[in-house]
Write an enzyme that holds these catalytic residues in place. Structure first.
Site, PDB file in Angstrom:
ATOM      1  N   ASP A 130      -6.387 -37.092  -6.937  1.00 19.26           N
ATOM      2  CA  ASP A 130      -6.955 -36.848  -8.262  1.00 19.26           C
ATOM      3  C   ASP A 130      -5.814 -36.491  -9.210  1.00 19.26           C
ATOM      4  OD1 ASP A 130     -10.106 -36.113  -9.248  1.00 19.26           O
ATOM      5  OD2 ASP A 130      -8.476 -35.451 -10.567  1.00 19.26           O
ATOM      6  N   VAL A 172      -3.934 -42.590 -10.899  1.00 15.08           N
ATOM      7  CA  VAL A 172      -4.202 -43.990 -10.501  1.00 15.08           C
ATOM      8  C   VAL A 172      -3.472 -44.987 -11.398  1.00 15.08           C
ATOM      9  CG1 VAL A 172      -6.439 -43.509  -9.407  1.00 15.08           C
ATOM     10  CG2 VAL A 172      -6.367 -44.149 -11.839  1.00 15.08           C
ATOM     11  N   TYR A 225     -14.237 -48.957 -22.229  1.00 17.16           N
ATOM     12  CA  TYR A 225     -14.979 -48.570 -21.015  1.00 17.16           C
ATOM     13  C   TYR A 225     -15.817 -49.753 -20.524  1.00 17.16           C
ATOM     14  CZ  TYR A 225     -17.753 -45.468 -17.943  1.00 17.16           C
ATOM     15  OH  TYR A 225     -18.355 -44.865 -16.860  1.00 17.16           O
ATOM     16  N   LYS A 243     -15.226 -51.718 -17.056  1.00 18.97           N
ATOM     17  CA  LYS A 243     -16.269 -51.662 -16.024  1.00 18.97           C
ATOM     18  C   LYS A 243     -16.789 -53.059 -15.684  1.00 18.97           C
ATOM     19  CE  LYS A 243     -16.494 -47.202 -15.107  1.00 18.97           C
ATOM     20  NZ  LYS A 243     -15.971 -46.714 -13.806  1.00 18.97           N
ATOM     21  N   VAL A 301     -25.079 -39.895 -14.326  1.00 18.49           N
ATOM     22  CA  VAL A 301     -24.987 -39.028 -13.145  1.00 18.49           C
ATOM     23  C   VAL A 301     -24.647 -37.610 -13.594  1.00 18.49           C
ATOM     24  CG1 VAL A 301     -23.918 -38.722 -10.878  1.00 18.49           C
ATOM     25  CG2 VAL A 301     -24.080 -41.025 -11.863  1.00 18.49           C
ATOM     26  N   THR A 338     -22.655 -35.081 -13.681  1.00 13.82           N
ATOM     27  CA  THR A 338     -21.269 -34.636 -13.450  1.00 13.82           C
ATOM     28  C   THR A 338     -20.696 -34.169 -14.801  1.00 13.82           C
ATOM     29  OG1 THR A 338     -20.118 -36.691 -13.985  1.00 13.82           O
ATOM     30  CG2 THR A 338     -20.998 -36.494 -11.723  1.00 13.82           C
TER      31      THR A 338
HETATM   32  N1  LIG Z   1     -21.229 -39.613 -14.739  1.00 11.23           N
HETATM   33  C1  LIG Z   1     -21.816 -40.720 -15.105  1.00 11.23           C
HETATM   34  O1  LIG Z   1     -22.842 -40.702 -15.787  1.00 11.23           O
HETATM   35  C2  LIG Z   1     -21.270 -42.060 -14.680  1.00 11.23           C
HETATM   36  C3  LIG Z   1     -22.099 -43.187 -14.801  1.00 11.23           C
HETATM   37  C4  LIG Z   1     -21.614 -44.432 -14.389  1.00 11.23           C
HETATM   38  C5  LIG Z   1     -20.341 -44.532 -13.849  1.00 11.23           C
HETATM   39  N2  LIG Z   1     -19.555 -43.413 -13.748  1.00 11.23           N
HETATM   40  C6  LIG Z   1     -18.239 -43.555 -13.135  1.00 11.23           C
HETATM   41  O2  LIG Z   1     -18.209 -42.779 -11.951  1.00 11.23           O
HETATM   42  C7  LIG Z   1     -16.865 -42.432 -11.637  1.00 11.23           C
HETATM   43  C8  LIG Z   1     -16.788 -40.953 -11.312  1.00 11.23           C
HETATM   44  O3  LIG Z   1     -17.050 -40.188 -12.471  1.00 11.23           O
HETATM   45  P1  LIG Z   1     -17.783 -38.767 -12.429  1.00 11.23           P
HETATM   46  O4  LIG Z   1     -19.119 -38.950 -13.015  1.00 11.23           O
HETATM   47  O5  LIG Z   1     -17.684 -38.171 -11.082  1.00 11.23           O
HETATM   48  O6  LIG Z   1     -16.895 -37.952 -13.515  1.00 11.23           O
HETATM   49  P2  LIG Z   1     -15.886 -36.709 -13.347  1.00 11.23           P
HETATM   50  O7  LIG Z   1     -15.197 -36.577 -14.636  1.00 11.23           O
HETATM   51  O8  LIG Z   1     -16.624 -35.514 -12.821  1.00 11.23           O
HETATM   52  O9  LIG Z   1     -14.892 -37.180 -12.193  1.00 11.23           O
HETATM   53  C9  LIG Z   1     -13.897 -38.141 -12.413  1.00 11.23           C
HETATM   54  C10 LIG Z   1     -12.665 -37.715 -11.626  1.00 11.23           C
HETATM   55  O10 LIG Z   1     -11.640 -38.717 -11.789  1.00 11.23           O
HETATM   56  C11 LIG Z   1     -10.426 -38.035 -12.001  1.00 11.23           C
HETATM   57  N3  LIG Z   1      -9.476 -38.902 -12.737  1.00 11.23           N
HETATM   58  C12 LIG Z   1      -9.581 -39.305 -14.025  1.00 11.23           C
HETATM   59  N4  LIG Z   1      -8.508 -40.033 -14.378  1.00 11.23           N
HETATM   60  C13 LIG Z   1      -7.709 -40.093 -13.295  1.00 11.23           C
HETATM   61  C14 LIG Z   1      -6.464 -40.706 -13.039  1.00 11.23           C
HETATM   62  N5  LIG Z   1      -5.805 -41.373 -14.003  1.00 11.23           N
HETATM   63  N6  LIG Z   1      -5.918 -40.591 -11.806  1.00 11.23           N
HETATM   64  C15 LIG Z   1      -6.572 -39.904 -10.837  1.00 11.23           C
HETATM   65  N7  LIG Z   1      -7.754 -39.288 -11.026  1.00 11.23           N
HETATM   66  C16 LIG Z   1      -8.320 -39.378 -12.238  1.00 11.23           C
HETATM   67  C17 LIG Z   1     -10.811 -36.824 -12.807  1.00 11.23           C
HETATM   68  O11 LIG Z   1      -9.796 -35.817 -12.766  1.00 11.23           O
HETATM   69  C18 LIG Z   1     -12.090 -36.402 -12.129  1.00 11.23           C
HETATM   70  O12 LIG Z   1     -11.892 -35.511 -11.047  1.00 11.23           O
HETATM   71  C19 LIG Z   1     -16.028 -42.867 -12.839  1.00 11.23           C
HETATM   72  O13 LIG Z   1     -15.395 -44.106 -12.551  1.00 11.23           O
HETATM   73  C20 LIG Z   1     -17.068 -43.053 -13.935  1.00 11.23           C
HETATM   74  O14 LIG Z   1     -16.637 -43.955 -14.931  1.00 11.23           O
HETATM   75  C21 LIG Z   1     -19.986 -42.193 -14.143  1.00 11.23           C
END
Ligand SMILES: NC(=O)c1ccc[n+]([C@@H]2O[C@H](COP(=O)([O-])OP(=O)(O)OC[C@H]3O[C@@H](n4cnc5c(N)ncnc54)[C@H](O)[C@@H]3O)[C@@H](O)[C@H]2O)c1
Length: 276
Positions: A37, A76, A176, A180, A209, A211
Protein backbone atom coordinates in the site's frame (compact mmCIF):
# COMPACT_ATOMS: atom_id res chain seq x y z
CA UNK A 1 -10.12 -26.83 4.66
CA UNK A 2 -10.18 -23.32 3.26
CA UNK A 3 -10.74 -22.59 -0.42
CA UNK A 4 -7.19 -21.24 -0.86
CA UNK A 5 -4.94 -23.58 1.17
CA UNK A 6 -1.29 -23.63 -0.01
CA UNK A 7 -1.80 -20.45 -2.04
CA UNK A 8 0.02 -17.12 -1.89
CA UNK A 9 -1.88 -13.94 -2.78
CA UNK A 10 -0.38 -10.58 -3.81
CA UNK A 11 -2.79 -7.77 -2.91
CA UNK A 12 -2.31 -4.08 -3.73
CA UNK A 13 -3.95 -1.32 -1.68
CA UNK A 14 -4.13 -3.71 1.28
CA UNK A 15 -3.93 -1.18 4.15
CA UNK A 16 -7.69 -0.69 4.49
CA UNK A 17 -11.07 -0.93 2.78
CA UNK A 18 -11.52 -3.66 0.19
CA UNK A 19 -7.79 -4.49 0.08
CA UNK A 20 -7.77 -5.29 3.78
CA UNK A 21 -10.96 -7.36 3.39
CA UNK A 22 -9.28 -9.33 0.56
CA UNK A 23 -6.22 -10.00 2.76
CA UNK A 24 -8.31 -11.15 5.73
CA UNK A 25 -10.69 -13.28 3.65
CA UNK A 26 -7.92 -14.96 1.68
CA UNK A 27 -6.02 -15.64 4.92
CA UNK A 28 -9.19 -17.15 6.40
CA UNK A 29 -9.32 -19.40 3.33
CA UNK A 30 -5.74 -20.53 3.98
CA UNK A 31 -3.57 -18.24 1.82
CA UNK A 32 -0.41 -16.41 2.82
CA UNK A 33 -0.35 -12.76 1.78
CA UNK A 34 2.02 -10.36 0.03
CA UNK A 35 0.59 -6.89 0.70
CA UNK A 36 1.47 -3.43 -0.56
CA UNK A 37 0.00 0.00 0.00
CA UNK A 38 1.15 3.57 -0.63
CA UNK A 39 0.23 4.64 2.94
CA UNK A 40 0.54 8.30 1.94
CA UNK A 41 -1.53 11.10 0.45
CA UNK A 42 -1.85 11.97 -3.24
CA UNK A 43 -2.50 15.71 -3.69
CA UNK A 44 -5.43 15.42 -6.09
CA UNK A 45 -7.32 13.18 -3.63
CA UNK A 46 -9.54 15.20 -1.28
CA UNK A 47 -10.26 12.51 1.35
CA UNK A 48 -7.56 11.11 3.69
CA UNK A 49 -5.79 8.10 2.24
CA UNK A 50 -4.41 5.13 4.21
CA UNK A 51 -1.56 5.35 6.74
CA UNK A 52 1.25 3.02 7.88
CA UNK A 53 -0.88 2.25 10.96
CA UNK A 54 -3.65 1.00 8.68
CA UNK A 55 -1.23 -1.40 6.96
CA UNK A 56 0.04 -2.56 10.37
CA UNK A 57 -3.56 -3.35 11.34
CA UNK A 58 -3.99 -5.47 8.19
CA UNK A 59 -0.79 -7.36 9.13
CA UNK A 60 -2.22 -8.04 12.59
CA UNK A 61 -5.59 -9.20 11.22
CA UNK A 62 -3.90 -11.66 8.82
CA UNK A 63 -1.63 -12.97 11.56
CA UNK A 64 -4.71 -13.41 13.78
CA UNK A 65 -5.80 -15.98 11.18
CA UNK A 66 -2.51 -17.85 11.74
CA UNK A 67 -1.36 -16.95 8.25
CA UNK A 68 1.87 -15.25 7.22
CA UNK A 69 2.12 -11.85 5.54
CA UNK A 70 4.92 -9.85 3.94
CA UNK A 71 3.76 -6.22 3.85
CA UNK A 72 5.54 -3.25 2.34
CA UNK A 73 4.84 0.38 1.60
CA UNK A 74 4.96 0.63 -2.18
CA UNK A 75 3.43 2.81 -4.87
CA UNK A 76 1.72 0.95 -7.73
CA UNK A 77 2.94 3.77 -9.99
CA UNK A 78 6.47 2.46 -9.42
CA UNK A 79 7.27 -0.75 -11.27
CA UNK A 80 10.52 -1.00 -9.26
CA UNK A 81 8.72 -0.77 -5.90
CA UNK A 82 6.23 -3.47 -6.94
CA UNK A 83 9.04 -5.68 -8.23
CA UNK A 84 10.82 -5.38 -4.86
CA UNK A 85 7.63 -6.27 -2.99
CA UNK A 86 6.95 -9.34 -5.15
CA UNK A 87 10.59 -10.41 -4.90
CA UNK A 88 10.47 -10.13 -1.09
CA UNK A 89 7.21 -12.10 -0.94
CA UNK A 90 8.34 -14.84 -3.31
CA UNK A 91 11.67 -15.10 -1.41
CA UNK A 92 9.66 -15.68 1.78
CA UNK A 93 6.91 -17.98 0.47
CA UNK A 94 8.54 -19.54 -2.60
CA UNK A 95 5.56 -19.01 -4.90
CA UNK A 96 2.79 -16.69 -6.11
CA UNK A 97 -0.66 -17.97 -7.14
CA UNK A 98 -3.13 -15.11 -6.80
CA UNK A 99 -3.10 -11.40 -7.64
CA UNK A 100 -5.70 -8.86 -6.54
CA UNK A 101 -5.01 -5.55 -8.31
CA UNK A 102 -7.15 -3.45 -5.99
CA UNK A 103 -5.24 -0.24 -5.14
CA UNK A 104 -7.15 2.83 -6.19
CA UNK A 105 -7.99 6.48 -5.73
CA UNK A 106 -11.02 8.62 -6.47
CA UNK A 107 -9.55 12.05 -7.29
CA UNK A 108 -12.93 13.05 -8.62
CA UNK A 109 -14.27 15.74 -6.31
CA UNK A 110 -13.40 19.03 -4.68
CA UNK A 111 -11.21 21.64 -6.32
CA UNK A 112 -8.39 19.14 -6.77
CA UNK A 113 -10.67 16.69 -8.58
CA UNK A 114 -11.14 19.02 -11.54
CA UNK A 115 -7.51 19.81 -12.36
CA UNK A 116 -5.11 18.19 -14.83
CA UNK A 117 -3.39 16.31 -11.98
CA UNK A 118 -6.64 14.50 -11.21
CA UNK A 119 -6.88 13.07 -14.72
CA UNK A 120 -3.22 12.06 -14.74
CA UNK A 121 -3.24 10.61 -11.21
CA UNK A 122 -6.36 8.54 -11.99
CA UNK A 123 -4.74 7.08 -15.10
CA UNK A 124 -1.37 6.56 -13.37
CA UNK A 125 -2.77 4.74 -10.32
CA UNK A 126 -5.83 2.97 -11.74
CA UNK A 127 -4.55 1.95 -15.17
CA UNK A 128 -0.73 2.07 -15.25
CA UNK A 129 -0.66 0.80 -11.65
CA UNK A 130 -2.70 -2.27 -12.61
CA UNK A 131 -0.47 -2.89 -15.63
CA UNK A 132 2.68 -2.73 -13.46
CA UNK A 133 1.05 -5.03 -10.87
CA UNK A 134 0.39 -7.69 -13.49
CA UNK A 135 3.71 -7.12 -15.22
CA UNK A 136 5.73 -7.94 -12.08
CA UNK A 137 3.44 -10.70 -10.78
CA UNK A 138 3.00 -12.76 -13.95
CA UNK A 139 6.61 -14.00 -14.50
CA UNK A 140 6.90 -16.00 -11.23
CA UNK A 141 3.42 -17.46 -11.84
CA UNK A 142 4.28 -18.53 -15.39
CA UNK A 143 7.67 -19.85 -14.32
CA UNK A 144 6.16 -22.03 -11.58
CA UNK A 145 3.64 -23.43 -14.09
CA UNK A 146 1.00 -24.27 -11.49
CA UNK A 147 -1.79 -22.04 -12.84
CA UNK A 148 -3.25 -19.14 -10.89
CA UNK A 149 -5.87 -16.43 -10.74
CA UNK A 150 -5.74 -12.67 -11.21
CA UNK A 151 -8.57 -10.37 -10.16
CA UNK A 152 -8.64 -6.72 -11.19
CA UNK A 153 -10.92 -4.37 -9.26
CA UNK A 154 -12.66 -2.15 -11.77
CA UNK A 155 -16.01 -0.49 -10.96
CA UNK A 156 -19.50 -0.04 -12.35
CA UNK A 157 -17.74 3.00 -13.89
CA UNK A 158 -15.77 0.43 -15.91
CA UNK A 159 -18.98 -0.84 -17.53
CA UNK A 160 -21.03 2.36 -17.92
CA UNK A 161 -20.38 6.04 -18.56
CA UNK A 162 -22.10 7.25 -15.40
CA UNK A 163 -23.60 10.69 -14.93
CA UNK A 164 -25.75 13.06 -16.96
CA UNK A 165 -24.55 16.37 -15.57
CA UNK A 166 -21.82 17.79 -17.81
CA UNK A 167 -21.13 20.81 -15.59
CA UNK A 168 -20.55 18.63 -12.52
CA UNK A 169 -18.32 16.12 -14.30
CA UNK A 170 -14.70 16.56 -13.20
CA UNK A 171 -11.44 15.76 -14.98
CA UNK A 172 -10.79 13.13 -12.31
CA UNK A 173 -14.15 11.49 -12.94
CA UNK A 174 -13.40 11.27 -16.65
CA UNK A 175 -9.98 9.78 -15.82
CA UNK A 176 -11.53 7.34 -13.32
CA UNK A 177 -14.05 6.15 -15.92
CA UNK A 178 -11.40 5.84 -18.65
CA UNK A 179 -9.04 3.91 -16.36
CA UNK A 180 -11.75 1.59 -15.03
CA UNK A 181 -12.75 0.79 -18.63
CA UNK A 182 -9.06 0.49 -19.55
CA UNK A 183 -8.43 -2.31 -17.05
CA UNK A 184 -11.16 -4.35 -18.75
CA UNK A 185 -8.95 -4.27 -21.85
CA UNK A 186 -5.96 -5.36 -19.76
CA UNK A 187 -8.06 -8.14 -18.24
CA UNK A 188 -9.18 -9.45 -21.64
CA UNK A 189 -5.69 -9.34 -23.14
CA UNK A 190 -4.06 -11.08 -20.16
CA UNK A 191 -6.89 -13.65 -19.98
CA UNK A 192 -5.96 -14.65 -23.53
CA UNK A 193 -2.21 -14.47 -23.03
CA UNK A 194 -2.22 -16.47 -19.80
CA UNK A 195 -4.83 -19.12 -20.58
CA UNK A 196 -2.19 -21.57 -21.91
CA UNK A 197 -0.57 -21.37 -18.45
CA UNK A 198 -3.90 -22.03 -16.68
CA UNK A 199 -3.79 -18.55 -15.18
CA UNK A 200 -7.27 -17.01 -15.15
CA UNK A 201 -7.90 -13.27 -15.29
CA UNK A 202 -11.20 -11.58 -14.41
CA UNK A 203 -12.43 -8.15 -13.34
CA UNK A 204 -14.79 -7.21 -10.52
CA UNK A 205 -17.17 -4.27 -10.84
CA UNK A 206 -18.42 -3.07 -7.44
CA UNK A 207 -21.22 -0.60 -6.87
CA UNK A 208 -20.71 1.83 -3.94
CA UNK A 209 -18.77 0.07 -1.17
CA UNK A 210 -18.65 1.09 2.49
CA UNK A 211 -15.00 2.27 2.59
CA UNK A 212 -13.29 5.61 3.34
CA UNK A 213 -13.07 6.27 -0.42
CA UNK A 214 -16.74 7.24 -0.58
CA UNK A 215 -17.76 7.42 3.07
CA UNK A 216 -16.45 10.95 3.59
CA UNK A 217 -17.75 14.54 3.55
CA UNK A 218 -16.29 15.46 0.16
CA UNK A 219 -18.04 12.57 -1.57
CA UNK A 220 -21.34 13.45 0.12
CA UNK A 221 -21.04 17.04 -1.20
CA UNK A 222 -20.11 15.71 -4.64
CA UNK A 223 -23.16 13.45 -5.02
CA UNK A 224 -25.49 16.26 -3.92
CA UNK A 225 -24.81 17.83 -7.31
CA UNK A 226 -26.43 14.82 -8.95
CA UNK A 227 -29.64 15.16 -6.94
CA UNK A 228 -31.48 16.24 -10.11
CA UNK A 229 -30.72 12.82 -11.58
CA UNK A 230 -33.18 11.36 -9.09
CA UNK A 231 -32.21 7.85 -8.08
CA UNK A 232 -29.54 7.45 -10.80
CA UNK A 233 -26.96 6.40 -8.21
CA UNK A 234 -29.20 3.79 -6.56
CA UNK A 235 -28.88 0.03 -6.71
CA UNK A 236 -31.72 -2.24 -7.86
CA UNK A 237 -31.55 -4.28 -4.67
CA UNK A 238 -32.60 -2.29 -1.59
CA UNK A 239 -29.13 -1.54 -0.22
CA UNK A 240 -27.31 1.80 -0.26
CA UNK A 241 -23.73 0.58 0.08
CA UNK A 242 -22.37 -2.95 0.00
CA UNK A 243 -19.57 -4.10 2.32
CA UNK A 244 -15.87 -4.72 1.49
CA UNK A 245 -16.46 -8.35 2.51
CA UNK A 246 -18.97 -8.72 -0.35
CA UNK A 247 -16.18 -7.96 -2.83
CA UNK A 248 -13.69 -10.12 -0.91
CA UNK A 249 -16.09 -13.10 -1.01
CA UNK A 250 -16.43 -12.76 -4.79
CA UNK A 251 -12.64 -12.49 -5.28
CA UNK A 252 -11.91 -15.49 -3.03
CA UNK A 253 -14.44 -17.54 -4.98
CA UNK A 254 -13.00 -16.40 -8.35
CA UNK A 255 -9.52 -17.44 -7.13
CA UNK A 256 -10.68 -20.84 -5.88
CA UNK A 257 -11.01 -24.08 -7.82
CA UNK A 258 -14.79 -23.62 -7.75
CA UNK A 259 -14.26 -21.03 -10.52
CA UNK A 260 -11.57 -23.00 -12.33
CA UNK A 261 -13.03 -22.50 -15.83
CA UNK A 262 -14.02 -18.86 -15.39
CA UNK A 263 -11.72 -16.44 -17.18
CA UNK A 264 -12.09 -13.25 -19.19
CA UNK A 265 -15.22 -12.25 -17.29
CA UNK A 266 -16.41 -8.81 -16.12
CA UNK A 267 -18.27 -9.71 -12.91
CA UNK A 268 -20.48 -7.00 -11.42
CA UNK A 269 -20.84 -7.16 -7.63
CA UNK A 270 -23.26 -4.30 -7.75
CA UNK A 271 -26.62 -5.13 -6.12
CA UNK A 272 -28.15 -4.79 -9.59
CA UNK A 273 -26.83 -1.28 -10.26
CA UNK A 274 -25.92 -1.95 -13.89
CA UNK A 275 -29.13 -3.85 -14.67
CA UNK A 276 -31.27 -0.77 -13.96
N1 LIG B 1 -15.55 2.26 -2.52
C1 LIG B 1 -16.27 2.20 -3.61
O1 LIG B 1 -17.43 2.62 -3.63
C2 LIG B 1 -15.72 1.59 -4.87
C3 LIG B 1 -16.61 1.24 -5.89
C4 LIG B 1 -16.11 0.65 -7.06
C5 LIG B 1 -14.76 0.40 -7.18
N2 LIG B 1 -13.91 0.75 -6.16
C6 LIG B 1 -12.49 0.43 -6.31
O2 LIG B 1 -12.13 -0.49 -5.29
C7 LIG B 1 -10.73 -0.40 -5.04
C8 LIG B 1 -10.50 -0.32 -3.55
O3 LIG B 1 -10.99 0.90 -3.04
P1 LIG B 1 -11.61 1.05 -1.57
O4 LIG B 1 -13.05 1.26 -1.73
O5 LIG B 1 -11.15 -0.05 -0.70
O6 LIG B 1 -10.96 2.48 -1.13
P2 LIG B 1 -9.87 2.85 -0.01
O7 LIG B 1 -9.51 4.25 -0.25
O8 LIG B 1 -10.39 2.49 1.35
O9 LIG B 1 -8.66 1.86 -0.31
C9 LIG B 1 -7.80 2.05 -1.40
C10 LIG B 1 -6.40 1.69 -0.95
O10 LIG B 1 -5.50 1.82 -2.08
C11 LIG B 1 -4.34 2.46 -1.60
N3 LIG B 1 -3.64 3.15 -2.72
C12 LIG B 1 -4.08 4.24 -3.39
N4 LIG B 1 -3.17 4.63 -4.29
C13 LIG B 1 -2.14 3.78 -4.20
C14 LIG B 1 -0.90 3.66 -4.87
N5 LIG B 1 -0.54 4.55 -5.81
N6 LIG B 1 -0.07 2.65 -4.54
C15 LIG B 1 -0.43 1.76 -3.59
N7 LIG B 1 -1.58 1.83 -2.90
C16 LIG B 1 -2.43 2.82 -3.20
C17 LIG B 1 -4.84 3.44 -0.57
O11 LIG B 1 -3.79 3.87 0.30
C18 LIG B 1 -5.89 2.62 0.14
O12 LIG B 1 -5.38 1.86 1.22
C19 LIG B 1 -10.24 0.81 -5.83
O13 LIG B 1 -9.63 0.37 -7.03
C20 LIG B 1 -11.52 1.57 -6.14
O14 LIG B 1 -11.40 2.38 -7.29
C21 LIG B 1 -14.35 1.33 -5.02
Amino acid sequence: MGKLEQKVAFITGAARGQGRAHAVKMAQEGADIIAVDLCAQIESVEYPMATPDDLAETVKLVEDQDRRIVAQQADVRSREALQAAVDAGVAEFGQLDIVVANAGIAPIFGETGDGPDAWRDAIDVLLTGVYYTLDVAVPPMVERDMGGSIVITSSTAGLKGLGRNLAATTAGMVGYTAAKHGVVGLMRLYANLLAPYRIRVNSLHPTGVNTPMIVNESFARFVEQFADEGNALENALPVELIEPEDIANAAAWLCSDEARYITGVTLPVDAGFTVR
